[in-house]
Design an enzyme around this catalytic site. Sequence first.
Site, mmCIF file in Angstrom:
data_model
loop_
_atom_site.group_PDB
_atom_site.id
_atom_site.type_symbol
_atom_site.label_atom_id
_atom_site.label_comp_id
_atom_site.label_asym_id
_atom_site.label_seq_id
_atom_site.Cartn_x
_atom_site.Cartn_y
_atom_site.Cartn_z
ATOM 1 N N ARG A 60 58.566 31.393 37.945
ATOM 2 C CA ARG A 60 58.712 32.699 37.314
ATOM 3 C C ARG A 60 60.130 33.256 37.283
ATOM 4 N NH1 ARG A 60 54.338 35.977 40.627
ATOM 5 N NH2 ARG A 60 55.346 34.769 42.285
ATOM 6 N N TYR B 24 41.059 28.616 51.861
ATOM 7 C CA TYR B 24 40.685 29.113 50.536
ATOM 8 C C TYR B 24 39.247 28.717 50.187
ATOM 9 C CZ TYR B 24 45.553 30.320 49.538
ATOM 10 O OH TYR B 24 46.811 30.884 49.560
#
Length: 347
Positions: A30, A150
Amino acid sequence: MTSANKPLLTVLSGGNSGFIPIWLMRQAGRYLPEYRALRSAKGGFLELVFDSDAAAEITLQPIRRFGFDGAILFSDILIVPHALGQDLAFEAGEGPRLSPPLVDTALASLERVQARLEPIYQTVEKVSAKLPESTTFLGFAGSPWTVATYMVAGQGSREQAAARDYAYRDPVGFGAIVDAIAEMTVDYLSGQVSAGVDAVQLFDSWSGSLAPIEFERWVIAPTARIVADFKARHPGVPVIGFPKGAGGKLPAYARETEVDAIGLDETVDPAWAAAELPRGLPVQGNLDPLALLAGGEALERAVAHILSTFEGRPHIFNLGHGIIKETPIAHVERLVAMIRGSSGGRV
């Protein structure tokens, strides 16, 4: 596969490349305008990961811009649970979601979907065909403990409490989850090697949340199994272990897992690591990402300290964790120039 013309691969093998190689965790992402433009055109994160043309382009973007010595595959650590049968989605502003969460669903109820790994292998093939000859191509996977956190909670969780509780209450059941992840991870990394990567890294982002005995059981032991099984298939391919937050448990991790190199997060004192880690073991790291964000004198001072401390030991310069998305391009350019200038390497 040869490391003769790949400086980073030479260092991972314990050799002297003639200068300090550099790559950065999350270097494809990003903070780069070209990445943001492609994401805007293509859609969400997973759309990019499973579009092998887009993922290959993203992997190559920082190599073109900065000339890093290593290219890291653009993908995600949750590809493995996706292949194990959980559904994977990324929600804007919320992060990844896996369903059904294993805190209330049996592992045996999941149906494996190996085909979900194929787009990643296609990305590797496309990147491998386009990388400069001197650039080491790094594949990766999440380590079993971090991936399990997760899978159990269905998402990232504060202090990984759900997984830690599960491991204490039902170590047999939790062990089955870890074993399934480890088995799939070896297959997944092996597939990446067959498609063209030169080395692999195991990310254990949440290893620092475990007590010492649990760290031995859920970080060191499964990582050692992965390394042994992977090396049986690919004896010449280096494995980097990155147990973030391991702190004083790093020497035991390095000795017992038999990884070829160890990544250090920014909280590790380089002088302590140089003294306590096995002699000659290559190290990777460990600039604070915030020092890179700050730039200027803070960056110069931090880089100089790391370089001087690891002088004489095989060293790959990197961050202690992923690059921060607000990091100015000019700061990364300055970092690369400093590393190149410190060792007389190519610019």
